[in-house]
Design a protein around this motif. Structure first.
Motif, PDB file in Angstrom:
ATOM      1  N   ILE A  56      -7.635   3.898  -2.038  1.00 54.27           N
ATOM      2  CA  ILE A  56      -6.586   4.730  -1.431  1.00 54.27           C
ATOM      3  C   ILE A  56      -5.306   3.913  -1.255  1.00 54.27           C
ATOM      4  O   ILE A  56      -4.207   4.386  -1.550  1.00 54.27           O
ATOM      5  CB  ILE A  56      -7.083   5.327  -0.100  1.00 54.27           C
ATOM      6  CG1 ILE A  56      -8.166   6.373  -0.376  1.00 54.27           C
ATOM      7  CG2 ILE A  56      -5.928   5.921   0.703  1.00 54.27           C
ATOM      8  CD1 ILE A  56      -8.961   6.790   0.845  1.00 54.27           C
ATOM      9  N   SER A  87      -1.814   4.776  -3.076  1.00 48.74           N
ATOM     10  CA  SER A  87      -0.705   5.193  -2.206  1.00 48.74           C
ATOM     11  C   SER A  87       0.368   4.137  -2.041  1.00 48.74           C
ATOM     12  O   SER A  87       1.423   4.414  -1.484  1.00 48.74           O
ATOM     13  CB  SER A  87      -1.253   5.592  -0.830  1.00 48.74           C
ATOM     14  OG  SER A  87      -1.780   4.458  -0.158  1.00 48.74           O
ATOM     15  N   THR A 120       0.060   1.580  -0.095  1.00 48.86           N
ATOM     16  CA  THR A 120      -0.001   1.055   1.262  1.00 48.86           C
ATOM     17  C   THR A 120      -0.789  -0.251   1.291  1.00 48.86           C
ATOM     18  O   THR A 120      -1.481  -0.591   0.334  1.00 48.86           O
ATOM     19  CB  THR A 120      -0.653   2.078   2.225  1.00 48.86           C
ATOM     20  OG1 THR A 120      -1.963   2.389   1.753  1.00 48.86           O
ATOM     21  CG2 THR A 120       0.191   3.343   2.312  1.00 48.86           C
TER      22      THR A 120
END
Length: 127
Positions: free
Chosen positions: A116, A120, A122
């Protein structure tokens, strides 16, 4: 029963603090290689002493969970997805470097968090 985001976070934090036996087959440091688009997991060996603490198999010294640790990994596993990385470790590695089911569950969750973060953009922080 519906659980909101705050309750989920609280539950996961509580579960992260539960006692689990350490895996005598070693541990992983997970990180992202954003340039290559990979989730990476360095595997390190350890032994478990009679107090249940992970130790360096060469020196017998207890391995600290936090801080700087100068050790050489045995293998680096990589995958473009959490599933690919999990298969590399659990199905293709011989022998499999995981001997505890709770360790496998933890790694699967961490690999998903890393995927993830990779998708993303991040930051990924291993739990």
């Amino acid at each position: 029963m519906t659980v909101n985001a705050e309750e989920r976070t609280k539950l996961d934090n509580e579960l992260s603090n539960r006692f689990i036996d350490l895996d005598p087959d070693g541990y992983f440091i997970i990180y992202l290689d954003r340039e290559q688009g990979l989730i990476c997991a360095k595997h390190y060996t350890n032994t478990i002493n009679d107090k249940g603490l992970a130790t360096d198999p060469e020196t017998g010294e207890v391995l600290a969970c936090k801080g700087s640790l100068e050790r050489t990994h045995t293998t680096v596993y990589t995958g473009r997805t959490a599933k690919e990385l999990g298969i590399e470790i659990t199905e293709k590695a011989d022998p499999c470097p995981i001997s505890k089911l709770d360790h496998a569950l933890y790694l699967g969750r961490e690999f998903m968090k890393a995927e993830i973060a990779l998708l993303s953009g991040t930051e990924y922080i291993q739990d």
